[in-house]
Design a protein around this motif. Structure first.
Motif, PDB file in Angstrom:
ATOM      1  N   VAL A 555       0.970  -1.215  -0.076  1.00 19.73           N
ATOM      2  CA  VAL A 555       0.079  -0.053   0.054  1.00 19.73           C
ATOM      3  C   VAL A 555       0.699   1.163   0.261  1.00 19.73           C
ATOM      4  CG1 VAL A 555      -1.845   1.294   1.745  1.00 19.73           C
ATOM      5  CG2 VAL A 555      -2.037  -1.025   1.206  1.00 19.73           C
ATOM      6  N   GLN A 556       1.794   1.082   1.002  1.00 19.10           N
ATOM      7  CA  GLN A 556       2.625   2.206   0.548  1.00 19.10           C
ATOM      8  C   GLN A 556       3.821   2.662  -0.451  1.00 19.10           C
ATOM      9  OE1 GLN A 556       5.164   1.080   3.886  1.00 19.10           O
ATOM     10  NE2 GLN A 556       3.997   2.596   5.639  1.00 19.10           N
ATOM     11  N   LEU A 557       3.849   1.332  -0.951  1.00 21.41           N
ATOM     12  CA  LEU A 557       4.386   1.632  -2.441  1.00 21.41           C
ATOM     13  C   LEU A 557       3.542   2.454  -3.220  1.00 21.41           C
ATOM     14  CD1 LEU A 557       7.253   1.049  -3.930  1.00 21.41           C
ATOM     15  CD2 LEU A 557       5.823  -1.474  -4.861  1.00 21.41           C
ATOM     16  N   MET A 558       2.724   1.488  -3.200  1.00 22.88           N
ATOM     17  CA  MET A 558       1.132   2.774  -4.228  1.00 22.88           C
ATOM     18  C   MET A 558       0.940   3.597  -4.294  1.00 22.88           C
ATOM     19  SD  MET A 558       0.527   0.454  -6.866  1.00 22.88           S
ATOM     20  CE  MET A 558      -0.849   1.229  -7.529  1.00 22.88           C
ATOM     21  N   GLU A 559       0.145   3.907  -3.036  1.00 24.41           N
ATOM     22  CA  GLU A 559       0.095   5.705  -2.301  1.00 24.41           C
ATOM     23  C   GLU A 559       0.855   6.144  -2.766  1.00 24.41           C
ATOM     24  OE1 GLU A 559       0.136   5.411   1.897  1.00 24.41           O
ATOM     25  OE2 GLU A 559      -2.125   5.226   2.022  1.00 24.41           O
ATOM     26  N   TYR A 561       4.107   6.101  -4.890  1.00 19.16           N
ATOM     27  CA  TYR A 561       4.403   5.989  -6.940  1.00 19.16           C
ATOM     28  C   TYR A 561       2.880   7.263  -7.758  1.00 19.16           C
ATOM     29  CZ  TYR A 561       7.797   4.375  -8.621  1.00 19.16           C
ATOM     30  OH  TYR A 561       9.484   4.126  -8.337  1.00 19.16           O
ATOM     31  N   VAL A 562       1.479   6.719  -6.549  1.00 18.05           N
ATOM     32  CA  VAL A 562       0.083   7.468  -7.322  1.00 18.05           C
ATOM     33  C   VAL A 562       0.458   9.304  -6.593  1.00 18.05           C
ATOM     34  CG1 VAL A 562      -2.201   8.153  -6.712  1.00 18.05           C
ATOM     35  CG2 VAL A 562      -1.655   5.829  -6.542  1.00 18.05           C
ATOM     36  N   GLN A 563       1.433   9.286  -6.031  1.00 12.84           N
ATOM     37  CA  GLN A 563       1.054  10.828  -5.601  1.00 12.84           C
ATOM     38  C   GLN A 563       2.714  11.027  -6.439  1.00 12.84           C
ATOM     39  OE1 GLN A 563      -0.047  12.809  -3.245  1.00 12.84           O
ATOM     40  NE2 GLN A 563      -1.347  11.233  -2.253  1.00 12.84           N
ATOM     41  N   SER A 564       3.557  10.833  -6.435  1.00 13.41           N
ATOM     42  CA  SER A 564       4.351  11.405  -7.129  1.00 13.41           C
ATOM     43  C   SER A 564       3.730  11.988  -9.115  1.00 13.41           C
ATOM     44  CB  SER A 564       5.244  10.387  -7.645  1.00 13.41           C
ATOM     45  OG  SER A 564       5.838   9.635  -6.641  1.00 13.41           O
ATOM     46  N   ALA A 565       2.991  10.186  -9.202  1.00 12.16           N
ATOM     47  CA  ALA A 565       2.117  10.554 -11.054  1.00 12.16           C
ATOM     48  C   ALA A 565       1.563  11.830 -10.983  1.00 12.16           C
ATOM     49  CB  ALA A 565       1.165   9.446 -11.152  1.00 12.16           C
ATOM     50  N   LYS A 566       1.244  12.872  -9.525  1.00 13.76           N
ATOM     51  CA  LYS A 566       0.231  13.779  -9.622  1.00 13.76           C
ATOM     52  C   LYS A 566       0.503  14.456  -9.629  1.00 13.76           C
ATOM     53  CE  LYS A 566      -3.443  12.327  -5.925  1.00 13.76           C
ATOM     54  NZ  LYS A 566      -4.452  12.373  -5.151  1.00 13.76           N
ATOM     55  N   LYS A 567       1.896  14.683  -9.297  1.00 11.21           N
ATOM     56  CA  LYS A 567       3.155  16.306  -9.542  1.00 11.21           C
ATOM     57  C   LYS A 567       3.213  16.182 -11.084  1.00 11.21           C
ATOM     58  CE  LYS A 567       4.758  15.479  -5.353  1.00 11.21           C
ATOM     59  NZ  LYS A 567       6.392  15.483  -4.521  1.00 11.21           N
ATOM     60  N   ASN A 568       3.360  14.692 -11.790  1.00 11.73           N
ATOM     61  CA  ASN A 568       3.628  15.008 -12.954  1.00 11.73           C
ATOM     62  C   ASN A 568       2.504  14.733 -14.700  1.00 11.73           C
ATOM     63  OD1 ASN A 568       6.481  15.114 -13.023  1.00 11.73           O
ATOM     64  ND2 ASN A 568       6.518  12.950 -12.756  1.00 11.73           N
ATOM     65  N   GLY A 569       0.942  14.908 -13.389  1.00 12.00           N
ATOM     66  CA  GLY A 569      -0.257  14.528 -14.693  1.00 12.00           C
ATOM     67  C   GLY A 569       0.052  12.897 -14.969  1.00 12.00           C
ATOM     68  N   GLN A 570      -0.256  12.490 -13.892  1.00  8.72           N
ATOM     69  CA  GLN A 570       0.291  10.997 -15.136  1.00  8.72           C
ATOM     70  C   GLN A 570      -0.458   9.566 -14.240  1.00  8.72           C
ATOM     71  OE1 GLN A 570       4.821  10.803 -14.815  1.00  8.72           O
ATOM     72  NE2 GLN A 570       4.314   9.262 -16.017  1.00  8.72           N
ATOM     73  N   VAL A 571      -1.444  10.135 -13.324  1.00  8.05           N
ATOM     74  CA  VAL A 571      -1.971   9.247 -12.173  1.00  8.05           C
ATOM     75  C   VAL A 571      -2.890   8.293 -12.490  1.00  8.05           C
ATOM     76  CG1 VAL A 571      -4.120  10.894 -11.718  1.00  8.05           C
ATOM     77  CG2 VAL A 571      -3.257   9.206  -9.908  1.00  8.05           C
ATOM     78  N   GLU A 573      -2.334   7.110 -15.297  1.00  7.47           N
ATOM     79  CA  GLU A 573      -1.431   5.680 -16.137  1.00  7.47           C
ATOM     80  C   GLU A 573      -0.901   4.685 -14.936  1.00  7.47           C
ATOM     81  OE1 GLU A 573       3.355   4.931 -18.016  1.00  7.47           O
ATOM     82  OE2 GLU A 573       2.178   6.935 -17.218  1.00  7.47           O
ATOM     83  N   VAL A 574      -0.928   5.346 -13.984  1.00  5.64           N
ATOM     84  CA  VAL A 574      -0.065   4.287 -12.681  1.00  5.64           C
ATOM     85  C   VAL A 574      -1.256   4.025 -11.965  1.00  5.64           C
ATOM     86  CG1 VAL A 574       0.377   4.293 -10.376  1.00  5.64           C
ATOM     87  CG2 VAL A 574       1.244   6.263 -11.471  1.00  5.64           C
ATOM     88  N   MET A 575      -2.665   4.423 -11.668  1.00  7.19           N
ATOM     89  CA  MET A 575      -4.247   3.672 -11.415  1.00  7.19           C
ATOM     90  C   MET A 575      -4.678   2.653 -12.047  1.00  7.19           C
ATOM     91  SD  MET A 575      -4.246   5.171  -8.227  1.00  7.19           S
ATOM     92  CE  MET A 575      -6.269   4.311  -8.114  1.00  7.19           C
ATOM     93  N   GLY A 576      -4.809   2.946 -13.342  1.00  9.91           N
ATOM     94  CA  GLY A 576      -5.117   1.774 -14.489  1.00  9.91           C
ATOM     95  C   GLY A 576      -4.339   0.987 -14.200  1.00  9.91           C
TER      96      GLY A 576
END
Length: 576
Positions: A555-559, A561-571, A573-576
């Motif tokens: 869960v920590q790993l996914m959280e 990466y989701v936070q990192s992806a939000k900064k780059n507009g890639q959330v 892709e990660v959530m998919g």
């Protein structure tokens, strides 16, 4: 001297804080614990031997570790402390392409001079080949010849300043030109292997006055794209052409109208002055944004430019629309693509041909990029209604048209489309690549339809037509047998793939989970995670953690990466 050292320490501290932000809490804990175990004395630092041993945990061989010791030792003490270790490792694991090039430059720059000499280049390549025991050649003499050839080509193509050394910018240019060779020799650095359009140092100098853009040779303006104008005209289109010659006008029903229907809000990203920019500069800006993973910003730029051109149809605007739709695909915005693609129709309207456009009436053939045709055909595979059968029909239609173009390729056809200067064999190779791509798309669609028998039949046909594409076909076959639950057959086909590739390791990880060997699956996913931090790898690693009894870490790993992806507009892709 004291002030200079103080400035260097301050810079290292800033680098250290940045490094910590790049690494998640799991990685930080693992790195710190490993370092403390290996550290010596009260100062808690490591020597060269401990350093090279420690790096082997990250698949970095001893010969590279010896050179990295110099690069990591920024304080020049002859030891590595925790701060230096984390800063260097963050670049190895999470560095940008430019940062990794700087690190690799230090590895090659044996005498710490201004540039890398030809002998240094040869020396490092020889030692790495020898330590890796790569299969470049079985005979040492042949290996040396290959190294000599690589070095000669490097200095012939990249020594722009004629100093007989590769300066940092020239060295980076060489890396961009040779990603496959360097990826084979320095797998631990994860140098991108996809084809890149390298920017020469000379081009950087010429465009130094335009900091908002990075010069490059864009695939959108590549001469080979002219081969896309070769297209077999339908009987309906020929009838419209005859009517055009009589009336000199295009009927409204045969007019292409592409309109922006989705406007993503500006989030502080790129704003460009469209009127002052050339098309090449706009494309280069987009390449920079996409290369950095800033898909939302790239989408915003396409909107800016296309709003400026409104509904004008030309080769340039069609390529920008293709880029826009590709970004939407990447972000999972399928309904928005459908809405904006409505004006395309069958992609074969009269005004999509050069001779009936205002942009290049002297040329003949279709302005429609092949990649846009493929996007258009595949769209229904991903729509909310999952209209898979309709998508399959569109893909097969495009495949038939592609085969027809290949069978019709000849000198007369090339002359007719105004590209006689292109090499016929190169054009045929390009269209064969397109045929393989559309065939793979058809196979994927059949898999989604769960028509596995027909998918396997298509793969067999494809294997005969493209004997050099064994690995991706083995991957698809293995995927099908996994879906059918035939684990032994799936494992057999995965064995035909490159055993060291991340994709193969991920599939073997899935097999381990199927067999109930969660701990083995976790070991494989950890190895993949060290080499790549793509959304696919992160998802697989998190799943392996769950099955191995570490749900909190997953869960920590996914959280993270989701936070990192939000900064780059890639959330998406990660959530998919």
């Amino acid at each position: 001297a004291g002030l200079g050292n103080m400035g260097a320490q301050q810079s290292l501290q800033e680098e250290y804080l940045d490094a910590l932000q790049r690494l998640n809490s799991i990685e930080q804990e693992s790195i710190i614990n490993s370092f403390k175990t290996a550290a010596q004395g009260k100062r808690k630092r490591i020597d060269r031997a401990a350093f090279t041993f420690l790096l082997q945990q990250y698949n970095i061989p001893e010969v590279s570790g010896n050179r990295l010791f110099e690069a990591f030792d920024q304080k020049r003490t002859g030891y590595i402390d925790l701060e230096e270790f984390i800063c260097g490792l963050a670049v190895v694991l999470r560095g940008t392409f430019h940062e990794k090039c700087k690190l690799l430059f230090r590895v090659f720059n044996l005498d710490n001079e201004e540039g890398v000499s030809k002998e240094e280049l040869k020396s490092v390549l020889r030692s790495v080949i020898k330590s890796n025991k790569t299969d470049v050649s079985k005979e040492e003499e042949q290996q040396m010849k290959i190294v000599d050839k690589i070095a000669e080509e490097a200095f012939r193509n990249c020594d722009i300043t004629n100093t007989e050394t590769l300066l940092p910018a020239e060295f980076e240019y060489w890396v961009k030109r040779n990603p496959q060779v360097l990826q084979q020799l320095f797998k631990w650095l994860s140098i991108p292997t996809e084809e890149q359009h390298a920017v020469s140092p000379q081009e950087e100098i010429e465009t130094a006055g335009k900091p908002q853009f990075l010069a490059s040779r864009s695939s959108l303006t590549d001469d080979m794209e002219l081969a896309g104008s070769i297209w077999i005209k339908s009987n309906q289109l020929l009838a419209w052409q005859q009517g055009f010659f009589k009336s000199r006008s295009i009927p409204e029903s045969h007019y292409t109208l592409l309109v922006l229907k989705y406007h993503n809000p500006h989030k502080g990203g790129h704003i460009i002055d469209v009127e002052k920019c050339t098309f090449k500069e706009i494309v280069t800006c987009l390449e920079q944004l996409v290369g950095e993973g800033r898909y939302d910003d790239g989408l915003f730029v396409t909107g800016q430019v296309l709003m400026h051109y409104k509904s004008q149809l030309s080769e340039a605007t069609l390529k920008l629309w293709t880029c826009r739709f590709s970004l939407m695909f990447k972000l999972g915005m399928f309904e928005a693509i459908e809405a904006e693609m409505e004006g395309l129709g069958d992609l074969n309207k009269l005004d999509t041909y050069f001779e009936y456009s205002h942009s290049s009436p002297s040329r003949k053939g279709s302005m429609m990029p092949y990649s846009l045709r493929l996007l258009h055909a595949e769209l229904r595979m991903y729509s909310s209604n999952q209209k898979l059968k309709g998508a399959l029909e569109s893909i097969y239609r495009l495949k038939a048209q592609t085969s027809k173009v290949i069978s019709s390729l000849c000198g007369e056809v090339l002359m007719e489309h105004g590209i006689a200067t292109l090499n016929l064999e190169d054009v045929k190779v390009l269209w064969q690549q397109r045929l393989f791509r559309v065939t793979m798309s058809a196979i994927n669609c059949l898999i989604l339809l769960q028509d596995f028998d027909l998918a396997l039949e298509e793969i067999k046909k494809c294997a005969k037509l493209f004997p050099d594409k064994g690995e991706p076909l083995a991957y698809l076959t293995g995927r099908i047998y996994l879906s059918l639950g035939d684990l032994s057959a799936a494992e057999k086909h995965f064995q035909n793939m490159d055993s060291d590739s991340v994709t193969t390791q991920l599939h073997r990880c899935a097999l381990e989970l199927y067999y109930g060997r969660a701990s083995d699956a976790l070991l494989r996913s950890e190895e993949c995670y060290k080499r790549s931090q793509s959304a696919l790898v992160v998802n697989n690693h998190a799943i392996s953690m769950f099955y191995a009894g570490h749900p909190k870490a997953g869960v920590q790993l996914m959280e993270y990466y989701v936070q990192s992806a939000k900064k780059n507009g890639q959330v998406e892709e990660v959530m998919g």
